[in-house]
Design a protein around this motif. Structure first.
Motif, PDB file in Angstrom:
ATOM      1  N   PHE A 110       0.952  -1.701  -0.318  1.00 30.80           N
ATOM      2  CA  PHE A 110      -0.011  -0.589  -0.453  1.00 30.80           C
ATOM      3  C   PHE A 110       0.898   1.867   0.157  1.00 30.80           C
ATOM      4  CE2 PHE A 110      -2.473  -2.963   3.493  1.00 30.80           C
ATOM      5  CZ  PHE A 110      -3.600  -3.547   2.058  1.00 30.80           C
ATOM      6  N   VAL A 111       0.490   2.142  -0.475  1.00 29.08           N
ATOM      7  CA  VAL A 111       0.736   3.726  -0.617  1.00 29.08           C
ATOM      8  C   VAL A 111      -0.529   4.685   1.234  1.00 29.08           C
ATOM      9  CG1 VAL A 111       1.059   6.086  -0.954  1.00 29.08           C
ATOM     10  CG2 VAL A 111       1.966   4.405  -2.073  1.00 29.08           C
ATOM     11  N   VAL A 112       0.401   4.881   1.940  1.00 24.62           N
ATOM     12  CA  VAL A 112      -0.360   6.128   2.988  1.00 24.62           C
ATOM     13  C   VAL A 112      -0.440   6.852   2.934  1.00 24.62           C
ATOM     14  CG1 VAL A 112      -1.155   3.486   4.928  1.00 24.62           C
ATOM     15  CG2 VAL A 112       0.914   5.658   4.781  1.00 24.62           C
ATOM     16  N   LYS A 119      -3.147   2.326  17.700  1.00 24.11           N
ATOM     17  CA  LYS A 119      -4.197   1.385  17.825  1.00 24.11           C
ATOM     18  C   LYS A 119      -5.542   2.306  16.549  1.00 24.11           C
ATOM     19  CE  LYS A 119      -5.904  -2.223  20.207  1.00 24.11           C
ATOM     20  NZ  LYS A 119      -4.249  -3.063  19.163  1.00 24.11           N
ATOM     21  N   VAL A 120      -4.515   1.519  15.413  1.00 26.37           N
ATOM     22  CA  VAL A 120      -5.664   2.340  14.597  1.00 26.37           C
ATOM     23  C   VAL A 120      -6.360   0.851  13.965  1.00 26.37           C
ATOM     24  CG1 VAL A 120      -5.522   2.528  12.007  1.00 26.37           C
ATOM     25  CG2 VAL A 120      -3.943   3.135  13.505  1.00 26.37           C
ATOM     26  N   GLY A 121      -8.228   1.947  13.921  1.00 22.65           N
ATOM     27  CA  GLY A 121      -9.514   0.817  13.270  1.00 22.65           C
ATOM     28  C   GLY A 121      -8.878   0.057  11.936  1.00 22.65           C
ATOM     29  N   PHE A 122      -9.807  -0.494  11.389  1.00 19.01           N
ATOM     30  CA  PHE A 122      -9.636  -1.169  10.173  1.00 19.01           C
ATOM     31  C   PHE A 122     -10.221  -0.469   9.192  1.00 19.01           C
ATOM     32  CE2 PHE A 122     -11.462  -3.825   6.482  1.00 19.01           C
ATOM     33  CZ  PHE A 122     -10.221  -4.339   6.140  1.00 19.01           C
ATOM     34  N   GLU A 123     -11.223   1.166   9.711  1.00 15.15           N
ATOM     35  CA  GLU A 123     -11.915   1.762   8.739  1.00 15.15           C
ATOM     36  C   GLU A 123     -10.857   2.715   8.459  1.00 15.15           C
ATOM     37  OE1 GLU A 123     -14.258   2.400   6.399  1.00 15.15           O
ATOM     38  OE2 GLU A 123     -14.830   0.220   6.695  1.00 15.15           O
ATOM     39  N   ILE A 210      -4.783  -4.734   5.188  1.00 18.39           N
ATOM     40  CA  ILE A 210      -5.233  -4.277   6.440  1.00 18.39           C
ATOM     41  C   ILE A 210      -4.698  -4.670   7.788  1.00 18.39           C
ATOM     42  CG2 ILE A 210      -7.072  -3.038   6.400  1.00 18.39           C
ATOM     43  CD1 ILE A 210      -7.994  -2.492   3.933  1.00 18.39           C
ATOM     44  N   HIS A 211      -4.987  -5.779   7.882  1.00 12.69           N
ATOM     45  CA  HIS A 211      -5.170  -6.275   9.548  1.00 12.69           C
ATOM     46  C   HIS A 211      -3.178  -6.516   9.796  1.00 12.69           C
ATOM     47  CE1 HIS A 211      -8.216  -7.185  10.928  1.00 12.69           C
ATOM     48  NE2 HIS A 211      -8.656  -8.125   9.972  1.00 12.69           N
ATOM     49  N   SER A 212      -2.309  -6.535   8.879  1.00  7.08           N
ATOM     50  CA  SER A 212      -0.446  -6.294   8.938  1.00  7.08           C
ATOM     51  C   SER A 212      -0.804  -4.760   8.312  1.00  7.08           C
ATOM     52  CB  SER A 212      -0.241  -6.708   7.576  1.00  7.08           C
ATOM     53  OG  SER A 212       1.652  -6.499   7.490  1.00  7.08           O
ATOM     54  N   LEU A 213      -1.092  -3.929   7.891  1.00 12.97           N
ATOM     55  CA  LEU A 213      -0.489  -2.269   8.219  1.00 12.97           C
ATOM     56  C   LEU A 213      -1.053  -1.953   9.654  1.00 12.97           C
ATOM     57  CD1 LEU A 213      -0.184   0.720   7.452  1.00 12.97           C
ATOM     58  CD2 LEU A 213      -3.305   0.205   6.292  1.00 12.97           C
ATOM     59  N   ILE A 214      -2.175  -2.201  10.478  1.00 13.54           N
ATOM     60  CA  ILE A 214      -2.652  -2.171  11.494  1.00 13.54           C
ATOM     61  C   ILE A 214      -1.822  -2.824  12.704  1.00 13.54           C
ATOM     62  CG2 ILE A 214      -4.605  -2.693  13.658  1.00 13.54           C
ATOM     63  CD1 ILE A 214      -6.358  -2.561  10.971  1.00 13.54           C
ATOM     64  N   GLN A 215      -0.919  -3.997  12.204  1.00 10.17           N
ATOM     65  CA  GLN A 215       0.133  -4.488  13.063  1.00 10.17           C
ATOM     66  C   GLN A 215       1.511  -3.935  12.880  1.00 10.17           C
ATOM     67  OE1 GLN A 215      -0.355  -8.160  11.774  1.00 10.17           O
ATOM     68  NE2 GLN A 215      -0.435  -8.867  13.349  1.00 10.17           N
ATOM     69  N   LEU A 216       1.122  -3.073  11.805  1.00 11.58           N
ATOM     70  CA  LEU A 216       2.934  -2.946  11.801  1.00 11.58           C
ATOM     71  C   LEU A 216       2.940  -1.388  12.755  1.00 11.58           C
ATOM     72  CD1 LEU A 216       5.220  -1.575  10.268  1.00 11.58           C
ATOM     73  CD2 LEU A 216       3.991  -0.672   8.186  1.00 11.58           C
ATOM     74  N   CYS A 217       1.743  -0.299  12.550  1.00  9.38           N
ATOM     75  CA  CYS A 217       1.587   0.768  13.258  1.00  9.38           C
ATOM     76  C   CYS A 217       1.643   0.581  15.300  1.00  9.38           C
ATOM     77  CB  CYS A 217       0.094   1.882  13.224  1.00  9.38           C
ATOM     78  SG  CYS A 217      -0.206   2.121  11.270  1.00  9.38           S
ATOM     79  N   SER A 231       4.358   6.765   3.727  1.00  9.10           N
ATOM     80  CA  SER A 231       5.058   5.705   3.402  1.00  9.10           C
ATOM     81  C   SER A 231       4.547   4.341   2.291  1.00  9.10           C
ATOM     82  CB  SER A 231       4.915   5.075   4.580  1.00  9.10           C
ATOM     83  OG  SER A 231       5.226   5.768   5.692  1.00  9.10           O
ATOM     84  N   ILE A 232       5.406   3.909   1.921  1.00  7.37           N
ATOM     85  CA  ILE A 232       5.132   2.361   1.081  1.00  7.37           C
ATOM     86  C   ILE A 232       5.077   1.594   2.461  1.00  7.37           C
ATOM     87  CG2 ILE A 232       5.835   1.042  -0.649  1.00  7.37           C
ATOM     88  CD1 ILE A 232       7.373   3.231  -1.722  1.00  7.37           C
ATOM     89  N   VAL A 233       4.278   0.512   2.000  1.00  6.57           N
ATOM     90  CA  VAL A 233       3.862  -0.583   3.078  1.00  6.57           C
ATOM     91  C   VAL A 233       3.604  -1.786   2.473  1.00  6.57           C
ATOM     92  CG1 VAL A 233       3.303  -1.389   5.641  1.00  6.57           C
ATOM     93  CG2 VAL A 233       2.899   1.031   5.471  1.00  6.57           C
TER      94      VAL A 233
END
Ligand code: OOG
Ligand code: MG
Length: 266
Positions: A110-112, A119-123, A210-217, A231-233
């Motif tokens: 992804f690019v964000v 702690k970021v939610g899925f949405e 998207i859960h992986s992106l959340i885990q990264l945060c 960032s590219i993730v």
């Protein structure tokens, strides 16, 4: 470990990488190596690269799939930091010279568009995604045989980062309007010289990329950091990695998303 030992280990791994010479594990010398020491070594190693003019452009999650955790015999996800110097152009050539025992693996990236912190939610995570695309990660471990290491060893070694291949900006799909639920069913197919070598659904990546992106945060938050806007993730490999050999033509196809390749030279 004290700050001098952290810097010494960062330099030890940095020199090993630059000389393409494998070395013994950090835990052989420092059995007390903690996860926090390991990330401190990783950060010191990135600062060495930045001091030589490299720019941090991306983050990678690792060990987000069962296939990868089983291949490496490790239990939990980790992250690494990627610089501009590690990027290989899409459909370009990757020379093996300079690597120790490189492998390649299929990912979704992804690019964000905005900063994500804590702690970021899925949405919230989904709304921050600007574009999504296939990615190939080229791993290389600085440790002997690319095996028998512990998670802190891997993390200290920037989670086995070496290079990554992503599409040019104009070939990245905008995320807006995509159904995030459908993403879990995308199939990643990795082919070597035209033959299917590995395949798995995107849901293998932490249940959903998207859960992986959340885990990264969450992992960055433990280090007092946020994921910067832009960032590219890379969300982690969906399948086990494949060892690279000269002459290989590697292709990743993700139905509904696109394709990406790289050729391997000696
Ligand atoms: C650790 C890095 C794993 C992934 O995508 O799972 C990784 C390793 O395999 O040495 O990048
Ligand atoms: Mg990876």
């Amino acid at each position: 470990m004290n700050p001098a030992q952290i810097m010494e280990m960062a330099q030890f791994l940095d020199e090993s990488r630059q000389a393409a010479r494998e070395v013994s594990r950090i835990t052989d010398r420092h059995p007390e190596l903690s996860m926090s020491d390991a990330y401190a070594i990783q950060e010191a190693g990135i600062r060495l690269r930045q001091a030589r003019g490299e720019r941090v452009v991306a983050y990678k999650m690792g060990l987000t799939s069962r296939a990868k955790r089983e291949q490496m015999g490790l239990k939990s996800p980790c992250y690494g930091v990627l610089t501009d110097r590690m990027q290989v152009p899409a459909d370009g050539v990757f020379p093996l010279q300079g690597s120790i025992h490189p492998k390649i693996e299929p990912e979704i990236a992804f690019v964000v568009s905005r900063e994500l912190r804590g702690k970021v939610g899925f949405e919230q995570a989904a709304q921050a995604i600007e574009s999504v695309f296939p990615a190939l990660e080229i791993l290389d471990s600085r440790f002997v045989g690319f095996k028998y290491f512990s998670l802190p060893d891997v993390v200290a070694d920037n989670s086995s980062s070496s290079h990554f291949v992503i599409p040019a900006p104009e070939h990245r799909k905008p995320f807006r309007g995509m159904d995030p639920a459908a993403m879990a069913n995308w199939e990643l197919v990795l082919s070597i010289n035209g033959a299917r070598a590995q395949a798995a659904l995107a849901s293998e990546i932490s249940g959903h990329p998207i859960h992986s992106l959340i885990q990264l945060c969450e992992l960055l938050e433990e280090r007092g950091q946020a994921l910067p806007a832009g960032s590219i993730v890379l969300t982690g490999a969906a399948t086990a990695a494949v060892a690279l050999e000269p002459g290989m033509r590697v292709q990743l196809e993700v139905a509904g998303l696109g394709a990406l390749g790289v050729s391997v030279s000696a």
